[in-house]
Design an enzyme around this catalytic site. Structure first.
Site, PDB file in Angstrom:
ATOM      1  N   GLU A 286      11.020  -6.704  -7.356  1.00  0.00           N
ATOM      2  CA  GLU A 286      12.034  -5.999  -6.337  1.00  0.00           C
ATOM      3  C   GLU A 286      11.808  -6.810  -5.003  1.00  0.00           C
ATOM      4  OE1 GLU A 286      13.439  -3.299  -7.601  1.00  0.00           O
ATOM      5  OE2 GLU A 286      12.372  -2.890  -9.464  1.00  0.00           O
ATOM      6  N   CYS A 320      14.113  -2.225   2.584  1.00  0.00           N
ATOM      7  CA  CYS A 320      15.009  -3.279   1.933  1.00  0.00           C
ATOM      8  C   CYS A 320      16.353  -3.288   1.722  1.00  0.00           C
ATOM      9  CB  CYS A 320      14.266  -3.510   0.487  1.00  0.00           C
ATOM     10  SG  CYS A 320      14.259  -1.935  -0.295  1.00  0.00           S
TER      11      CYS A 320
HETATM   12  P1  NAD Z   1       5.113  -9.055   1.322  1.00  0.00           P
HETATM   13  O1  NAD Z   1       5.875  -9.802   0.306  1.00  0.00           O
HETATM   14  O2  NAD Z   1       4.487  -9.762   2.567  1.00  0.00           O
HETATM   15  O3  NAD Z   1       3.890  -8.156   0.714  1.00  0.00           O
HETATM   16  C1  NAD Z   1       3.998  -7.422  -0.453  1.00  0.00           C
HETATM   17  C2  NAD Z   1       2.760  -7.315  -1.177  1.00  0.00           C
HETATM   18  O4  NAD Z   1       2.401  -8.656  -1.721  1.00  0.00           O
HETATM   19  C3  NAD Z   1       1.502  -6.937  -0.316  1.00  0.00           C
HETATM   20  O5  NAD Z   1       0.769  -6.075  -1.116  1.00  0.00           O
HETATM   21  C4  NAD Z   1       0.878  -8.431  -0.244  1.00  0.00           C
HETATM   22  O6  NAD Z   1      -0.519  -8.169  -0.137  1.00  0.00           O
HETATM   23  C5  NAD Z   1       1.115  -8.935  -1.582  1.00  0.00           C
HETATM   24  N1  NAD Z   1       0.965 -10.324  -1.366  1.00  0.00           N
HETATM   25  C6  NAD Z   1       0.981 -11.157  -0.491  1.00  0.00           C
HETATM   26  N2  NAD Z   1       0.754 -12.582  -0.816  1.00  0.00           N
HETATM   27  C7  NAD Z   1       0.469 -12.469  -2.310  1.00  0.00           C
HETATM   28  C8  NAD Z   1       0.227 -13.498  -3.307  1.00  0.00           C
HETATM   29  N3  NAD Z   1       0.200 -14.747  -3.079  1.00  0.00           N
HETATM   30  N4  NAD Z   1      -0.018 -13.068  -4.366  1.00  0.00           N
HETATM   31  C9  NAD Z   1       0.081 -11.769  -4.820  1.00  0.00           C
HETATM   32  N5  NAD Z   1       0.342 -10.958  -3.767  1.00  0.00           N
HETATM   33  C10 NAD Z   1       0.476 -11.170  -2.535  1.00  0.00           C
HETATM   34  O7  NAD Z   1       5.990  -7.933   1.826  1.00  0.00           O
HETATM   35  P2  NAD Z   1       5.757  -6.711   2.796  1.00  0.00           P
HETATM   36  O8  NAD Z   1       6.150  -7.306   4.193  1.00  0.00           O
HETATM   37  O9  NAD Z   1       4.728  -6.008   2.418  1.00  0.00           O
HETATM   38  O10 NAD Z   1       7.289  -5.989   2.555  1.00  0.00           O
HETATM   39  C11 NAD Z   1       8.472  -6.245   3.106  1.00  0.00           C
HETATM   40  C12 NAD Z   1       9.318  -6.911   1.896  1.00  0.00           C
HETATM   41  O11 NAD Z   1       9.450  -5.986   0.705  1.00  0.00           O
HETATM   42  C13 NAD Z   1      10.893  -7.105   2.566  1.00  0.00           C
HETATM   43  O12 NAD Z   1      11.306  -8.117   2.061  1.00  0.00           O
HETATM   44  C14 NAD Z   1      11.497  -6.108   1.733  1.00  0.00           C
HETATM   45  O13 NAD Z   1      12.829  -6.300   1.629  1.00  0.00           O
HETATM   46  C15 NAD Z   1      10.865  -5.974   0.374  1.00  0.00           C
HETATM   47  N6  NAD Z   1      11.101  -4.435  -0.314  1.00  0.00           N
HETATM   48  C16 NAD Z   1      11.814  -4.672  -1.205  1.00  0.00           C
HETATM   49  C17 NAD Z   1      12.150  -3.402  -1.771  1.00  0.00           C
HETATM   50  C18 NAD Z   1      12.921  -3.034  -3.260  1.00  0.00           C
HETATM   51  O14 NAD Z   1      12.988  -2.088  -3.914  1.00  0.00           O
HETATM   52  N7  NAD Z   1      13.932  -4.296  -3.444  1.00  0.00           N
HETATM   53  C19 NAD Z   1      11.528  -2.156  -1.487  1.00  0.00           C
HETATM   54  C20 NAD Z   1      10.620  -2.104  -0.183  1.00  0.00           C
HETATM   55  C21 NAD Z   1      10.459  -3.483   0.274  1.00  0.00           C
END
Ligand code: NAD
Length: 517
Positions: A286, A320
C-alpha cells in the site's frame, strides 16, 4: 455457530470531562516513563541491546522519549529462523484459537487505550483525537480480521455421490510486516494481526520514527498470549535489514505500507527467487497518494471549506489519504479560496499533547526539510496564498506552517508529488470534465472527494473519478474498517483493501482435496 458481527469501536468523546482527565493522567504517566530502552523481541525474549536509536518528541525536540534497539542483519536472520520454527505448529492451530488471540489483543488495546494514545501523541506528534482514532482502528482490525477469519476458515464442500471434495485455505508461512509511522499502531497491528490470524508467523518491522509504539504493540501481543516466534519484534533501519528480510529464502510474504519508492524496490527484490526458495513470494503493498477534492460550482461552501481543510491539514497532511489538491471550478474559485484561507488561519497549531491542538508538528527534521523544499519550489511554480506565521514554535519542534498555494498549474511539482505535509495546492478547473481530467492526472489513485449538489454531476464523478476510496460531500480521510475498506491502485497500491472482505485472502493459499469414496 456463526461468527459474531463486527462493530466499529467508538471513538473517545473528549468533551466528556472524565475522558479528558483520563487522557491527561495517561500523558503524565507516559511522561514519567520517558528515557527507557526498548529491545528486539525474538521467541518472546528480549535480545541484549547493542545499538539504539533515540526517539525525540517532535513537538518538543529537546525531549528524549526513549531509545529503541536497532537490529542488525544477523538478528534479522534470527527472527526469520524463529518464525520458521513457530510456523510448524501455528499453521495447524484452530481458526478459533487464532481468532481468540486477536480478540485478546483488542482487549489489551482497550485496557491501555489512553496510555497507547499518549505514546502516539508523544512519539509521532499526533493530536489527542487522532491518536485515539489510531488505537480504535487497531482494535477494529483485530476484531474485524477475527470475524473474517472465522468465515474464511470454514471448509467448503462440493460433494457428489462417491466423491468428497473439500476446498480450504492454508497459511503461506513466514511473513514480514514493514510499516510506516503515520498510523503507528493501527497499520502495524492491522497487517500483523491479519498475518497471524490466517496462520502465518510474522516479523514486525516498525518504522524507525515509531519504534516505541511498535514495542507497545509487541507488549500487547505478549500479554494476550502470542506463542513464542509467532510474532517477533524487529525494530531497525529499513535500508539495513529490509533487503535481508525481503530476499530471505524462508520468507513467503511481505506486507508493506509506506512510500512508492520503497514499495517498488521491495516488489523488485521479492520477485527474485534465490536458491533454496521453493515458492514465489507474495507482496502486498500500500503506497502513497496525491489525492484531490473537487469543489463544484454549486457546492455547499461551508461544508466544502471545512472538508478541504480537514482533508489537507488533518495530522499535518501526513496521511496517505490526505487531500493535497483542491480542484475548484471557475465559478466559485475566488470565493472558495478566500474562505479557505480564513478557515486555515483559525487552525490551532500547537504541541500535540496540548488538548487544544488541531495541528501538531511533522514527524522529524528530515520530513521538515523535505516539506520546506517543496514550499520553496512551490513559490516559483504558483502563488503563495497563505502561510500561517508560527513564530517561536518553529524552533521548539518540527513545525511547518499550514501553507496554501493558489493558481497551481496541474503539472507543477507541488501538484504531482506526494509532499506528506500541511501544504495544499488549489487548482482552477474550467468545468467538471476539466476537473475530472486534472483529478485523474497523477500516477496515484488512492482517495478523492467531491463537493457538489448536482445529482448528475455526482453520477459522473462516481463513474469517472478513478480512485480506491471516493468520498462525496465529506472529507477524504478517516476511512473506517469494514465500512470503508481502504486502499488504492495505479501507483498507490498493488490492489488490496485493508479492513475489507478480500484482505485476508492475500495471506493464504487455497487447497482442494478430493477423496474417492
Ligand atoms: P517509508 O517508505 O519511508 O518507510 C516505510 C517502511 O519501510 C519503514 O518501516 C522503513 O523502515 C521501511 N524501509 C525503508 N527502506 C526499506 C528497504 N529498502 N527495504 C525494506 N524496508 C524499507 O514510508 P514512511 O515515511 O514511513 O510512510 C509514509 C508513506 O507511507 C507515504 O508515502 C504514505 O502515503 C504511505 N502510506 C500509505 C498508506 C496506505 O494505506 N496506502 C497508509 C499510510 C502511509
Amino acid at each position: 455457530s456463526a461468527p459474531a458481527a463486527f462493530i466499529n469501536e467508538p471513538l473517545t468523546d473528549f468533551s466528556v470531562e472524565a475522558n479528558r482527565v483520563a487522557m491527561k493522567a495517561a500523558l503524565d504517566q507516559v511522561r514519567s516513563e520517558f528515557g527507557r530502552t526498548y529491545p528486539i523481541v525474538i521467541d518472546n525474549k528480549p535480545l541484549p541491546v547493542t545499538k539504539t536509536l533515540d526517539r525525540e518528541n517532535p513537538s518538543r525536540k529537546s525531549e528524549l522519549i526513549g531509545k529503541v534497539a536497532m537490529a542488525n542483519v544477523e538478528q534479522a536472520k534470527l527472527a526469520v529462523k524463529s518464525c520458521l520454527t513457530a510456523f510448524d505448529t501455528w499453521r495447524d492451530t484452530s481458526v478459533e484459537t487464532r481468532a481468540k488471540l486477536l480478540r485478546d489483543v483488542a482487549e489489551q488495546f482497550r485496557k491501555r487505550r489512553f496510555e497507547l494514545s499518549a505514546w502516539i501523541v508523544f512519539e509521532t506528534g499526533k493530536p489527542w483525537r487522532e491518536s485515539d482514532a489510531d488505537v480504535a482502528e487497531a482494535i477494529d482490525f483485530c476484531e474485524y480480521y477475527a470475524v473474517e477469519m472465522l468465515k474464511l476458515g470454514a471448509t467448503q464442500h462440493r460433494d457428489v455421490p462417491g466423491e468428497d471434495n473439500r476446498y480450504f485455505y492454508e497459511p503461506r508461512g513466514v511473513s514480514v510486516v514493514i510499516a510506516p509511522w503515520n498510523f503507528p499502531l493501527a497499520i502495524l497491528a492491522g497487517m500483523a494481526t491479519a498475518a497471524i490470524v490466517s496462520g502465518n508467523t510474522v516479523i514486525l518491522k516498525p518504522a524507525e520514527q515509531s519504534g516505541i509504539i511498535g514495542a507497545k504493540l509487541m507488549e500487547c501481543l505478549q500479554a494476550a498470549g502470542v506463542p513464542p516466534g509467532v510474532a517477533n519484534f524487529l525494530p531497525g533501519d529499513g535500508e539495513e535489514i529490509g533487503p535481508t528480510l525481503v530476499q530471505h529464502p524462508d520468507v513467503a510474504l511481505i506486507a508493506f505500507t509506506g512510500s512508492l519508492k520503497v514499495a517498488l524496490l521491495i516488489n523488485e527484490q521479492a520477485s527474485k527467487t534465490p536458491g533454496g526458495q521453493n515458492f514465489v513470494k507474495k507482496v502486498i503493498a500500500e503506497m502513497g497518494g496525491k489525492n484531490a477534492v473537487i469543489v463544484d460550482s454549486d457546492a455547499d461552501l461551508d461544508e466544502a471549506v471545512k472538508g478541504v481543510v480537514d482533508s489537507a491539514f488533518g495530522f499535518g497532511g501526513q496521511k496517505c489519504s490526505a487531500g493535497s489538491r483542491a480542484i475548484v471550478l471557475d465559478g466559485i474559485y475566488d470565493q472558495f479560496l478566500n474562505r479557505l484561507v480564513e478557515a486555515t488561519k483559525s487552525l490551532a497549531v500547537k504541541a500535540a499533547d496540548d488538548p487544544g491542538c488541531s495541528l501538531g508538528p511533522v514527524i522529524d527534521a528530515e520530513a521538515r526539510d523535505r516539506i520546506l523544499k517543496f514550499i520553496e519550489a512551490g513559490k516559483k511554480e504558483a502563488k503563495l496564498a497563505h502561510q500561517t506565521d508560527l513564530g517561536a514554535l518553529m524552533e521548539q519542534g518540527h513545525f511547518i506552517p499550514p501553507t496554501i498555494f493558489a493558481n497551481v498549474p496541474e503539472n507543477a511539482g507541488i501538484a504531482q508529488e506526494e509532499i506528506f505535509g500541511p501544504v495544499l495546492s488549489v487548482i482552477r478547473a474550467k468545468d467538471l470534465d476539466d476537473a475530472l481530467r486534472i483529478a485523474n492526472g497523477t500516477r496515484y489513485a488512492l482517495t478523492g472527494g467531491c463537493y457538489s449538489r448536482s445529482p448528475s454531476h455526482l453520477e459522473k464523478v462516481k463513474r469517472k473519478f478513478r480512485v480506491g476510496n471516493l468520498y462525496i460531500n465529506r472529507k477524504c480521510t478517516g476511512a473506517l474498517v469494514d465500512r470503508q475498506p481502504f486502499g488504492g491502485f495505479k501507483l498507490s497500491g498493488i490492489g488490496s483493501k485493508a479492513g475489507g472482505p478480500d484482505y485476508l485472502l492475500q495471506f493464504v493459499l487455497p487447497r482442494t482435496i478430493t477423496e474417492n469414496q
